[in-house]
Design a protein around this motif. Structure first.
Motif, PDB file in Angstrom:
ATOM      1  N   THR A 105       0.853  -1.183   0.000  1.00 17.49           N
ATOM      2  CA  THR A 105       0.000   0.000   0.000  1.00 17.49           C
ATOM      3  C   THR A 105       0.884   1.227   0.000  1.00 17.49           C
ATOM      4  OG1 THR A 105      -1.685  -1.181   1.266  1.00 17.49           O
ATOM      5  CG2 THR A 105      -1.844   1.223   1.207  1.00 17.49           C
ATOM      6  N   LEU A 106       0.703   2.089  -1.001  1.00 18.16           N
ATOM      7  CA  LEU A 106       1.411   3.359  -1.078  1.00 18.16           C
ATOM      8  C   LEU A 106       0.441   4.439  -0.628  1.00 18.16           C
ATOM      9  CD1 LEU A 106       3.630   4.745  -3.874  1.00 18.16           C
ATOM     10  CD2 LEU A 106       1.709   6.086  -3.056  1.00 18.16           C
ATOM     11  N   GLU A 107       0.815   5.154   0.413  1.00 22.47           N
ATOM     12  CA  GLU A 107      -0.034   6.236   0.913  1.00 22.47           C
ATOM     13  C   GLU A 107       0.771   7.524   0.937  1.00 22.47           C
ATOM     14  OE1 GLU A 107      -3.155   7.139   4.511  1.00 22.47           O
ATOM     15  OE2 GLU A 107      -2.175   5.209   4.378  1.00 22.47           O
ATOM     16  N   ARG A 108       0.219   8.558   0.315  1.00 18.36           N
ATOM     17  CA  ARG A 108       0.869   9.865   0.267  1.00 18.36           C
ATOM     18  C   ARG A 108      -0.008  10.849   1.031  1.00 18.36           C
ATOM     19  NH1 ARG A 108       1.952  10.293  -5.172  1.00 18.36           N
ATOM     20  NH2 ARG A 108       3.961   9.334  -4.805  1.00 18.36           N
ATOM     21  N   THR A 109       0.602  11.582   1.963  1.00 20.32           N
ATOM     22  CA  THR A 109      -0.137  12.574   2.755  1.00 20.32           C
ATOM     23  C   THR A 109       0.595  13.904   2.707  1.00 20.32           C
ATOM     24  OG1 THR A 109       1.022  11.886   4.776  1.00 20.32           O
ATOM     25  CG2 THR A 109      -1.107  10.854   4.347  1.00 20.32           C
ATOM     26  N   GLY A 110      -0.142  14.980   2.905  1.00 16.63           N
ATOM     27  CA  GLY A 110       0.449  16.320   2.890  1.00 16.63           C
ATOM     28  C   GLY A 110      -0.196  17.146   1.808  1.00 16.63           C
ATOM     29  N   SER A 111       0.628  17.765   0.960  1.00 19.00           N
ATOM     30  CA  SER A 111       0.086  18.620  -0.109  1.00 19.00           C
ATOM     31  C   SER A 111      -0.667  17.815  -1.163  1.00 19.00           C
ATOM     32  CB  SER A 111       1.214  19.421  -0.758  1.00 19.00           C
ATOM     33  OG  SER A 111       2.138  18.556  -1.370  1.00 19.00           O
ATOM     34  N   ALA A 112      -0.358  16.533  -1.287  1.00 20.12           N
ATOM     35  CA  ALA A 112      -1.084  15.621  -2.185  1.00 20.12           C
ATOM     36  C   ALA A 112      -1.438  14.375  -1.384  1.00 20.12           C
ATOM     37  CB  ALA A 112      -0.215  15.247  -3.379  1.00 20.12           C
ATOM     38  N   ASN A 113      -2.700  13.982  -1.415  1.00 16.82           N
ATOM     39  CA  ASN A 113      -3.150  12.817  -0.661  1.00 16.82           C
ATOM     40  C   ASN A 113      -3.618  11.736  -1.623  1.00 16.82           C
ATOM     41  OD1 ASN A 113      -2.956  13.876   2.143  1.00 16.82           O
ATOM     42  ND2 ASN A 113      -4.380  15.375   1.317  1.00 16.82           N
ATOM     43  N   SER A 114      -2.983  10.565  -1.523  1.00 17.41           N
ATOM     44  CA  SER A 114      -3.304   9.470  -2.429  1.00 17.41           C
ATOM     45  C   SER A 114      -3.110   8.144  -1.723  1.00 17.41           C
ATOM     46  CB  SER A 114      -2.380   9.478  -3.650  1.00 17.41           C
ATOM     47  OG  SER A 114      -2.467  10.688  -4.338  1.00 17.41           O
ATOM     48  N   GLN A 115      -3.751   7.121  -2.280  1.00 13.50           N
ATOM     49  CA  GLN A 115      -3.529   5.763  -1.803  1.00 13.50           C
ATOM     50  C   GLN A 115      -3.631   4.823  -2.996  1.00 13.50           C
ATOM     51  OE1 GLN A 115      -6.502   3.549   0.532  1.00 13.50           O
ATOM     52  NE2 GLN A 115      -4.863   3.191   2.009  1.00 13.50           N
ATOM     53  N   LEU A 116      -2.602   4.025  -3.195  1.00 12.17           N
ATOM     54  CA  LEU A 116      -2.606   2.987  -4.209  1.00 12.17           C
ATOM     55  C   LEU A 116      -2.366   1.655  -3.521  1.00 12.17           C
ATOM     56  CD1 LEU A 116      -0.460   4.474  -7.137  1.00 12.17           C
ATOM     57  CD2 LEU A 116      -2.937   4.377  -6.950  1.00 12.17           C
ATOM     58  N   ILE A 117      -3.196   0.669  -3.815  1.00 10.13           N
ATOM     59  CA  ILE A 117      -3.054  -0.659  -3.231  1.00 10.13           C
ATOM     60  C   ILE A 117      -2.703  -1.626  -4.349  1.00 10.13           C
ATOM     61  CG2 ILE A 117      -4.207  -2.520  -1.987  1.00 10.13           C
ATOM     62  CD1 ILE A 117      -6.101  -0.317  -0.848  1.00 10.13           C
ATOM     63  N   VAL A 118      -1.564  -2.298  -4.198  1.00 11.52           N
ATOM     64  CA  VAL A 118      -1.124  -3.281  -5.177  1.00 11.52           C
ATOM     65  C   VAL A 118      -1.206  -4.652  -4.524  1.00 11.52           C
ATOM     66  CG1 VAL A 118       0.748  -4.049  -6.684  1.00 11.52           C
ATOM     67  CG2 VAL A 118       0.443  -1.603  -6.240  1.00 11.52           C
ATOM     68  N   GLU A 119      -2.065  -5.504  -5.085  1.00  6.92           N
ATOM     69  CA  GLU A 119      -2.229  -6.869  -4.600  1.00  6.92           C
ATOM     70  C   GLU A 119      -2.257  -7.780  -5.829  1.00  6.92           C
ATOM     71  OE1 GLU A 119      -5.176  -9.458  -1.680  1.00  6.92           O
ATOM     72  OE2 GLU A 119      -5.761  -7.435  -2.267  1.00  6.92           O
ATOM     73  N   ARG A 120      -1.439  -8.795  -5.813  1.00  7.40           N
ATOM     74  CA  ARG A 120      -1.308  -9.672  -6.986  1.00  7.40           C
ATOM     75  C   ARG A 120      -2.643 -10.323  -7.342  1.00  7.40           C
ATOM     76  NH1 ARG A 120       1.232 -15.110  -7.238  1.00  7.40           N
ATOM     77  NH2 ARG A 120       1.498 -15.478  -9.452  1.00  7.40           N
ATOM     78  N   GLY A 121      -3.068 -10.099  -8.595  1.00  4.26           N
ATOM     79  CA  GLY A 121      -4.277 -10.725  -9.103  1.00  4.26           C
ATOM     80  C   GLY A 121      -5.578 -10.080  -8.667  1.00  4.26           C
ATOM     81  N   VAL A 122      -5.498  -8.962  -7.941  1.00  3.24           N
ATOM     82  CA  VAL A 122      -6.697  -8.276  -7.445  1.00  3.24           C
ATOM     83  C   VAL A 122      -6.690  -6.833  -7.952  1.00  3.24           C
ATOM     84  CG1 VAL A 122      -7.963  -7.546  -5.388  1.00  3.24           C
ATOM     85  CG2 VAL A 122      -6.732  -9.722  -5.373  1.00  3.24           C
ATOM     86  N   ARG A 123      -7.839  -6.367  -8.449  1.00  4.50           N
ATOM     87  CA  ARG A 123      -7.965  -4.981  -8.904  1.00  4.50           C
ATOM     88  C   ARG A 123      -8.594  -4.160  -7.788  1.00  4.50           C
ATOM     89  NH1 ARG A 123     -11.852  -1.740 -11.253  1.00  4.50           N
ATOM     90  NH2 ARG A 123     -11.045  -0.116 -12.624  1.00  4.50           N
ATOM     91  N   HIS A 124      -7.910  -3.105  -7.380  1.00  2.00           N
ATOM     92  CA  HIS A 124      -8.398  -2.192  -6.345  1.00  2.00           C
ATOM     93  C   HIS A 124      -8.745  -0.855  -6.978  1.00  2.00           C
ATOM     94  CE1 HIS A 124      -7.446  -4.497  -2.676  1.00  2.00           C
ATOM     95  NE2 HIS A 124      -6.477  -5.014  -3.403  1.00  2.00           N
ATOM     96  N   GLN A 125      -9.828  -0.243  -6.534  1.00  2.00           N
ATOM     97  CA  GLN A 125     -10.177   1.131  -6.903  1.00  2.00           C
ATOM     98  C   GLN A 125      -9.493   2.034  -5.879  1.00  2.00           C
ATOM     99  OE1 GLN A 125     -12.235   2.655  -9.235  1.00  2.00           O
ATOM    100  NE2 GLN A 125     -12.722   0.774 -10.316  1.00  2.00           N
ATOM    101  N   CYS A 126      -8.668   2.943  -6.335  1.00  2.45           N
ATOM    102  CA  CYS A 126      -7.877   3.778  -5.436  1.00  2.45           C
ATOM    103  C   CYS A 126      -8.044   5.259  -5.761  1.00  2.45           C
ATOM    104  CB  CYS A 126      -6.399   3.400  -5.542  1.00  2.45           C
ATOM    105  SG  CYS A 126      -6.068   1.680  -5.132  1.00  2.45           S
ATOM    106  N   HIS A 127      -7.846   6.083  -4.760  1.00  9.62           N
ATOM    107  CA  HIS A 127      -7.920   7.542  -4.859  1.00  9.62           C
ATOM    108  C   HIS A 127      -6.507   8.060  -5.120  1.00  9.62           C
ATOM    109  CE1 HIS A 127      -8.397  11.699  -3.542  1.00  9.62           C
ATOM    110  NE2 HIS A 127      -7.427  11.489  -2.687  1.00  9.62           N
ATOM    111  N   TYR A 128      -6.336   8.876  -6.163  1.00  5.26           N
ATOM    112  CA  TYR A 128      -5.025   9.405  -6.505  1.00  5.26           C
ATOM    113  C   TYR A 128      -5.118  10.896  -6.800  1.00  5.26           C
ATOM    114  CZ  TYR A 128      -0.256   9.243  -8.238  1.00  5.26           C
ATOM    115  OH  TYR A 128       1.090   9.429  -8.389  1.00  5.26           O
ATOM    116  N   ASP A 129      -4.398  11.688  -6.026  1.00  2.00           N
ATOM    117  CA  ASP A 129      -4.367  13.143  -6.181  1.00  2.00           C
ATOM    118  C   ASP A 129      -3.204  13.493  -7.096  1.00  2.00           C
ATOM    119  OD1 ASP A 129      -4.130  15.894  -5.937  1.00  2.00           O
ATOM    120  OD2 ASP A 129      -4.263  15.908  -3.764  1.00  2.00           O
ATOM    121  N   VAL A 130      -3.497  14.117  -8.229  1.00  2.00           N
ATOM    122  CA  VAL A 130      -2.459  14.501  -9.191  1.00  2.00           C
ATOM    123  C   VAL A 130      -2.046  15.954  -9.054  1.00  2.00           C
ATOM    124  CG1 VAL A 130      -3.015  12.729 -10.874  1.00  2.00           C
ATOM    125  CG2 VAL A 130      -4.204  14.908 -10.977  1.00  2.00           C
ATOM    126  N   GLY A 131      -2.473  16.601  -7.983  1.00  3.03           N
ATOM    127  CA  GLY A 131      -2.072  17.981  -7.748  1.00  3.03           C
ATOM    128  C   GLY A 131      -3.088  18.997  -8.204  1.00  3.03           C
TER     129      GLY A 131
END
Length: 147
Positions: free
Chosen positions: A65-91
């Motif tokens: 799990t990649l979580e970014r906090t601060g000026s940009a807030n995002s979360q990406l979840i990488v799990e083998r063989g599973v598709r996750h819907q994730c929130h990603y802030d591009v600025g």
């Protein structure tokens, strides 16, 4: 206990008509909690996320799990063989991103090691890219971090 470490990250992004390779060398913190390894570092102007902190939570070779906090807030979840819907802030706004993991390989130990992640991204269920991350964690001599 959190340890100061040297972090090397190589990201490879492949889309239908483009390939991009980005390398980042930084310092950060590394620790183990409840069987998971954590890698934390401050983003810089070079990454486009200055003012943010990125934390990677590595659950063996099951999930990252990649979580970014601060000026940009995002979360990406990488799990083998599973598709996750994730929130990603591009600025300049937020995106809902699909993340499908294809490979997680970890040789992380209490003394550092390597992490390899491969995953594909889609936006609104439309394929975007194949991505690879190669992360190396190294315990430096104390003089390296003080310089």
């Amino acid at each position: 206990m959190k340890k100061d470490v040297l972090i090397s990250i190589k990201g490879v992004y492949n889309s239908e008509d483009d390939r991009d390779v980005i390398e980042l060398f930084t310092t950060g913190q590394y620790y183990k909690r409840k069987g998971c390894y954590y890698i934390c570092y401050e983003e810089s102007e070079a990454t486009g996320f200055e003012g943010s902190t990125t934390t990677l939570k590595v659950e063996e070779e099951k999930m990252v799990t990649l979580e970014r906090t601060g000026s940009a807030n995002s979360q990406l979840i990488v799990e083998r063989g599973v598709r996750h819907q994730c929130h990603y802030d591009v600025g300049c706004g937020d995106l809902l991103v699909g993340v499908l993991g294809s490979k997680i390989k970890s040789s992380l130990t209490d003394k550092g090691g390597n992490l390899e992640i491969k995953y594909s991204l889609d936006f609104n269920s439309m394929y975007s890219s194949e991505n690879e991350m190669y992360i190396h964690i190294k315990m430096p001599s104390s003089s390296v971090l003080k310089a």
